[in-house]
Motif scaffolding. Sequence first.
Motif, short mmCIF file in Angstrom:
data_model
loop_
_atom_site.label_atom_id
_atom_site.label_comp_id
_atom_site.label_asym_id
_atom_site.label_seq_id
_atom_site.Cartn_x
_atom_site.Cartn_y
_atom_site.Cartn_z
N ALA A 49 0.84 -1.21 0.00
CA ALA A 49 0.00 0.00 0.00
C ALA A 49 0.88 1.26 0.00
N GLN A 50 2.01 1.21 0.72
CA GLN A 50 2.92 2.38 0.72
C GLN A 50 3.53 2.57 -0.67
N GLU A 51 3.94 1.45 -1.28
CA GLU A 51 4.69 1.52 -2.55
C GLU A 51 3.77 1.86 -3.73
N PHE A 52 2.56 1.25 -3.75
CA PHE A 52 1.68 1.41 -4.92
C PHE A 52 0.51 2.37 -4.66
N GLY A 53 0.35 2.80 -3.44
CA GLY A 53 -0.73 3.74 -3.12
C GLY A 53 -1.99 3.02 -2.65
N PRO A 54 -2.95 3.80 -2.09
CA PRO A 54 -4.14 3.20 -1.49
C PRO A 54 -5.04 2.49 -2.49
N ASP A 55 -4.90 2.79 -3.80
CA ASP A 55 -5.74 2.10 -4.80
C ASP A 55 -5.43 0.61 -4.85
N ALA A 56 -4.29 0.19 -4.30
CA ALA A 56 -3.93 -1.25 -4.32
C ALA A 56 -4.80 -2.05 -3.34
N LEU A 57 -5.55 -1.33 -2.49
CA LEU A 57 -6.40 -2.03 -1.51
C LEU A 57 -7.89 -1.84 -1.85
N ASN A 58 -8.66 -2.89 -1.56
CA ASN A 58 -10.11 -2.78 -1.64
C ASN A 58 -10.62 -1.97 -0.45
N ALA A 59 -11.92 -1.60 -0.49
CA ALA A 59 -12.49 -0.79 0.60
C ALA A 59 -12.39 -1.53 1.94
N ASP A 60 -12.41 -2.88 1.91
CA ASP A 60 -12.35 -3.64 3.18
C ASP A 60 -10.91 -3.89 3.65
N GLY A 61 -9.94 -3.27 2.97
CA GLY A 61 -8.54 -3.39 3.42
C GLY A 61 -7.80 -4.59 2.85
N THR A 62 -8.48 -5.42 2.06
CA THR A 62 -7.77 -6.56 1.44
C THR A 62 -7.08 -6.07 0.17
N LEU A 63 -6.15 -6.90 -0.33
CA LEU A 63 -5.41 -6.54 -1.55
C LEU A 63 -6.35 -6.62 -2.75
N ASP A 64 -6.32 -5.59 -3.59
CA ASP A 64 -7.10 -5.62 -4.83
C ASP A 64 -6.21 -6.30 -5.88
N ARG A 65 -6.36 -7.62 -5.99
CA ARG A 65 -5.44 -8.42 -6.82
C ARG A 65 -5.56 -8.05 -8.30
N ALA A 66 -6.80 -7.77 -8.73
CA ALA A 66 -7.00 -7.45 -10.16
C ALA A 66 -6.32 -6.11 -10.48
#
Length: 216
Positions: A49-66
């Motif tokens: 999340a630090q490296e790629f920004g908050p868009d890398a996470l879903n609203a529930d805090g899990t990784l947005d793999r897609a």
Amino acid sequence: MRIGLTGGIAAGKSTVAARMKEDGAHVIDYDALAREVVKPHAPALERIAQEFGPDALNADGTLDRAWLARHVFATDADPHALERLNAIEHPYIYRAAEEQERQFLREYEQCANGRDKARQLVVVHDIPLLADVFNTIPFHFDHIVTVEADEATRVRRMMETRAMSEQQALDRIAHQASDQRRRAISDTLIDASQPMDAMLKQVDRIMAPWLGRQTD
Ligand SMILES: CC(C)(COP(=O)(O)OP(=O)(O)OC[C@H]1O[C@@H](n2cnc3c(N)ncnc32)[C@H](O)[C@@H]1O)[C@@H](O)C(=O)NCCC(=O)NCCS
Ligand SMILES: Nc1ncnc2c1ncn2[C@@H]1O[C@H](COP(=O)(O)OP(=O)(O)OP(=O)(O)O)[C@@H](O)[C@H]1O
């Protein structure tokens, strides 16, 4: 004995790994470990999340793999993005693999004190990227097995079983080592374009001597 198992995406590696397990090997699944190390609150997730920004996470805090897959594998992705992701995740994955192997060894030693002394411990590290990380991975392998299938078959399998578009399938292949590089590190090849039954029998034949068993 430690075995490295590899193959390009959708070649049939997980199918081979499952058969090796049925045959009596202990399997460490690096794709599964890669999912463990990015679970909510795991340190790798925070670093992504630090490296790629908050868009890398879903609203529930899990990784947005897609989202992340698009940012590291797409044709127009930053060419260093995958390197940055690997640099974050791989050390955690290796540590988790070491721990799992230690656990298998402890279980084996307890068992070897009992009735099953003749059994060999065979630990299979199922690593999609072994040819890519061969010079940096902190393990030595007694044998390396590569599962091979031609590119057209793999693209078809990815479209059917992973709901990927043809372009997504080709992009993922483009970010992995070539068949030649996988062959160069392997001493054993499994042809996964042969019928399933024949392939599984080939796996049994390969595993028998490593497990200390007679072949039929
Ligand atoms: C980018 C991510 C989020 C995409 O997730 P997605 O659900 O689409 O794919 P999944 O993780 O199920 O992997 C499927 C296959 O993609 C290929 N793949 C995965 N990571 C990589 C990578 N870093 N480089 C090249 N190919 C990869 C492998 O063949 C793997 O079997 C995820 O793959 C990831 O976190 N990758 C980095 C960790 C890694 O290197 N994993 C491979 C095991 S060492
Ligand atoms: N010899 C074979 N004949 C027919 N189908 C096969 C054969 N080997 C594997 N498959 C099929 O190909 C698909 C991909 O196989 P599998 O999931 O084992 O590949 P993988 O290399 O582990 O993929 P990934 O890299 O995506 O994890 C599955 O649907 C599997 O049943």
